[in-house]
Design a protein around this motif. Sequence first.
Motif, PDB file in Angstrom:
ATOM      1  N   MET A 137     -30.652  55.673  30.685  1.00  0.00           N
ATOM      2  CA  MET A 137     -29.875  56.887  30.417  1.00  0.00           C
ATOM      3  C   MET A 137     -29.267  57.439  31.703  1.00  0.00           C
ATOM      4  N   LYS A 138     -30.045  57.471  32.781  1.00  0.00           N
ATOM      5  CA  LYS A 138     -29.542  57.984  34.058  1.00  0.00           C
ATOM      6  C   LYS A 138     -28.377  57.136  34.566  1.00  0.00           C
ATOM      7  N   ILE A 139     -28.483  55.830  34.391  1.00  0.00           N
ATOM      8  CA  ILE A 139     -27.409  54.935  34.824  1.00  0.00           C
ATOM      9  C   ILE A 139     -26.132  55.213  34.036  1.00  0.00           C
ATOM     10  N   LEU A 140     -26.260  55.360  32.717  1.00  0.00           N
ATOM     11  CA  LEU A 140     -25.089  55.591  31.874  1.00  0.00           C
ATOM     12  C   LEU A 140     -24.416  56.919  32.193  1.00  0.00           C
ATOM     13  N   VAL A 141     -25.203  57.951  32.437  1.00  0.00           N
ATOM     14  CA  VAL A 141     -24.642  59.255  32.784  1.00  0.00           C
ATOM     15  C   VAL A 141     -23.927  59.174  34.128  1.00  0.00           C
ATOM     16  N   SER A 142     -24.538  58.470  35.082  1.00  0.00           N
ATOM     17  CA  SER A 142     -23.919  58.303  36.397  1.00  0.00           C
ATOM     18  C   SER A 142     -22.611  57.525  36.301  1.00  0.00           C
ATOM     19  N   ASP A 143     -22.555  56.575  35.369  1.00  0.00           N
ATOM     20  CA  ASP A 143     -21.357  55.756  35.178  1.00  0.00           C
ATOM     21  C   ASP A 143     -20.129  56.584  34.811  1.00  0.00           C
ATOM     22  N   ILE A 144     -20.337  57.720  34.173  1.00  0.00           N
ATOM     23  CA  ILE A 144     -19.213  58.541  33.709  1.00  0.00           C
ATOM     24  C   ILE A 144     -18.344  58.984  34.885  1.00  0.00           C
ATOM     25  N   LYS A 145     -18.967  59.259  36.006  1.00  0.00           N
ATOM     26  CA  LYS A 145     -18.214  59.795  37.142  1.00  0.00           C
ATOM     27  C   LYS A 145     -18.126  58.845  38.336  1.00  0.00           C
ATOM     28  N   ASN A 146     -18.821  57.702  38.266  1.00  0.00           N
ATOM     29  CA  ASN A 146     -18.856  56.803  39.421  1.00  0.00           C
ATOM     30  C   ASN A 146     -18.340  55.409  39.077  1.00  0.00           C
ATOM     31  N   ASP A 147     -17.963  54.647  40.111  1.00  0.00           N
ATOM     32  CA  ASP A 147     -17.601  53.238  39.950  1.00  0.00           C
ATOM     33  C   ASP A 147     -18.858  52.436  39.651  1.00  0.00           C
ATOM     34  N   PRO A 148     -18.702  51.205  39.127  1.00  0.00           N
ATOM     35  CA  PRO A 148     -19.881  50.375  38.837  1.00  0.00           C
ATOM     36  C   PRO A 148     -20.775  50.235  40.063  1.00  0.00           C
ATOM     37  N   SER A 149     -22.048  50.511  39.881  1.00  0.00           N
ATOM     38  CA  SER A 149     -22.976  50.458  41.013  1.00  0.00           C
ATOM     39  C   SER A 149     -24.397  50.345  40.490  1.00  0.00           C
ATOM     40  N   GLY A 150     -25.319  50.203  41.415  1.00  0.00           N
ATOM     41  CA  GLY A 150     -26.732  50.210  41.073  1.00  0.00           C
ATOM     42  C   GLY A 150     -27.274  48.825  40.783  1.00  0.00           C
ATOM     43  N   GLU A 151     -28.546  48.801  40.399  1.00  0.00           N
ATOM     44  CA  GLU A 151     -29.233  47.533  40.154  1.00  0.00           C
ATOM     45  C   GLU A 151     -28.810  46.947  38.804  1.00  0.00           C
ATOM     46  N   LEU A 152     -28.603  45.632  38.794  1.00  0.00           N
ATOM     47  CA  LEU A 152     -28.339  44.900  37.556  1.00  0.00           C
ATOM     48  C   LEU A 152     -29.296  43.722  37.521  1.00  0.00           C
ATOM     49  N   LYS A 153     -30.177  43.718  36.532  1.00  0.00           N
ATOM     50  CA  LYS A 153     -31.195  42.665  36.430  1.00  0.00           C
ATOM     51  C   LYS A 153     -30.675  41.559  35.508  1.00  0.00           C
ATOM     52  N   ILE A 154     -30.456  40.398  36.095  1.00  0.00           N
ATOM     53  CA  ILE A 154     -29.825  39.269  35.406  1.00  0.00           C
ATOM     54  C   ILE A 154     -30.850  38.162  35.202  1.00  0.00           C
ATOM     55  N   GLY A 155     -30.859  37.591  34.013  1.00  0.00           N
ATOM     56  CA  GLY A 155     -31.686  36.420  33.747  1.00  0.00           C
ATOM     57  C   GLY A 155     -30.797  35.211  33.522  1.00  0.00           C
ATOM     58  N   ALA A 156     -31.290  34.034  33.860  1.00  0.00           N
ATOM     59  CA  ALA A 156     -30.515  32.810  33.638  1.00  0.00           C
ATOM     60  C   ALA A 156     -31.458  31.640  33.432  1.00  0.00           C
ATOM     61  N   SER A 157     -31.106  30.763  32.497  1.00  0.00           N
ATOM     62  CA  SER A 157     -31.863  29.527  32.357  1.00  0.00           C
ATOM     63  C   SER A 157     -31.484  28.609  33.520  1.00  0.00           C
ATOM     64  N   TYR A 158     -32.288  27.574  33.746  1.00  0.00           N
ATOM     65  CA  TYR A 158     -32.247  26.841  35.009  1.00  0.00           C
ATOM     66  C   TYR A 158     -30.886  26.250  35.362  1.00  0.00           C
ATOM     67  N   THR A 159     -30.261  25.537  34.425  1.00  0.00           N
ATOM     68  CA  THR A 159     -28.994  24.883  34.751  1.00  0.00           C
ATOM     69  C   THR A 159     -27.951  25.902  35.178  1.00  0.00           C
ATOM     70  N   ILE A 160     -27.846  26.991  34.421  1.00  0.00           N
ATOM     71  CA  ILE A 160     -26.869  28.031  34.750  1.00  0.00           C
ATOM     72  C   ILE A 160     -27.270  28.740  36.041  1.00  0.00           C
ATOM     73  N   GLY A 161     -28.539  29.084  36.154  1.00  0.00           N
ATOM     74  CA  GLY A 161     -28.998  29.835  37.313  1.00  0.00           C
ATOM     75  C   GLY A 161     -28.840  29.096  38.624  1.00  0.00           C
ATOM     76  N   GLU A 162     -29.010  27.784  38.584  1.00  0.00           N
ATOM     77  CA  GLU A 162     -28.967  27.003  39.813  1.00  0.00           C
ATOM     78  C   GLU A 162     -27.577  26.465  40.137  1.00  0.00           C
ATOM     79  N   TYR A 163     -26.735  26.277  39.125  1.00  0.00           N
ATOM     80  CA  TYR A 163     -25.472  25.584  39.377  1.00  0.00           C
ATOM     81  C   TYR A 163     -24.218  26.393  39.030  1.00  0.00           C
ATOM     82  N   LEU A 164     -24.346  27.447  38.246  1.00  0.00           N
ATOM     83  CA  LEU A 164     -23.170  28.223  37.844  1.00  0.00           C
ATOM     84  C   LEU A 164     -23.240  29.684  38.299  1.00  0.00           C
ATOM     85  N   LEU A 165     -24.414  30.276  38.208  1.00  0.00           N
ATOM     86  CA  LEU A 165     -24.565  31.695  38.523  1.00  0.00           C
ATOM     87  C   LEU A 165     -24.182  32.050  39.964  1.00  0.00           C
TER      88      LEU A 165
END
Length: 291
Positions: A77-105
């Motif tokens: 909720m805090k991130i979404l409220v902050s988004d209203i007035k700010n550019d994209p920022s902050g932590e983004l937690k990304i998951g990836a399976s092995y092939t994508i994570g190692e060779y594409l991500l």
Amino acid sequence: MDQQLIVFIEVVERKNFSRAAEALHMSQPAVSQYISNLEKELEVKLLERTNKYVQVNKAGKIVYQYAKSIVKDYEHMKILVSDIKNDPSGELKIGASYTIGEYLLPKILARLQQEYPRINPTVSIGNTEDIGTKLIYRDIDIALIEGNYSHPQIVTEQFATDDMYIIASAREPLLIETISSDYLAGHTWIIREEGSGTREMLEEFFKKNHITPARLISLGSTQTIKEGVESGLGISLLSDLTFKKELELNRIKKLPVDGTPIRRHFSIIKNQQEFYSKALQVFESLVQNIG
């Protein structure tokens, strides 16, 4: 945010009042008081205490699960409220399976860093099943997978296709133009672990072609599988994203097998919800335009 829940989570995860107090920069009596107040409010005991450890009981497990969800919702909720007035920022937690994570991500993350330097990505890499589970429990915000993962809470969108080939050591003698199912069945296969999208595709290939391999060796990483293939340990099925270098150096070769390449889809998965952070949206846009 209810401080009682934050304190309770720390005590459960650290299994110790003193360590929880240290992490929260509080005194141990203050931590004990918060837990006592929470138990009085809920009219149930949540923790089993001894001089050596703190163990969560059945009621405590329920409270812990919901407390974690409440805290994550509050942070979102805090991130979404902050988004209203700010550019994209902050932590983004990304998951990836092995092939994508190692060779594409890595390619996607480089563009993310260049275009949105205020976004701080953290990455978890695992097999498709593990990554899907992390998403359901909101340990990650968005994921890229190569296998199939279905859950009522999850939204799935394909973003790319992937070609998979059966590969062997470049030293493997090959005296026939098209390889039969009997030939493949007579070889040792080096395969990924259960829960892997690559393993899922290989099992479908075995079933479709009525192949029962003479021997299976399960390894937990694509790099180890490639090294095994290159050394002559066995053959395998891998994405062509993963062995381009070895192919160019003539260490590995594609086998001429009917029905290959096997084409599969790469997918974005995320939790179904009404609002998404700007960081998640711009990352998703970069993924969709990866070509």
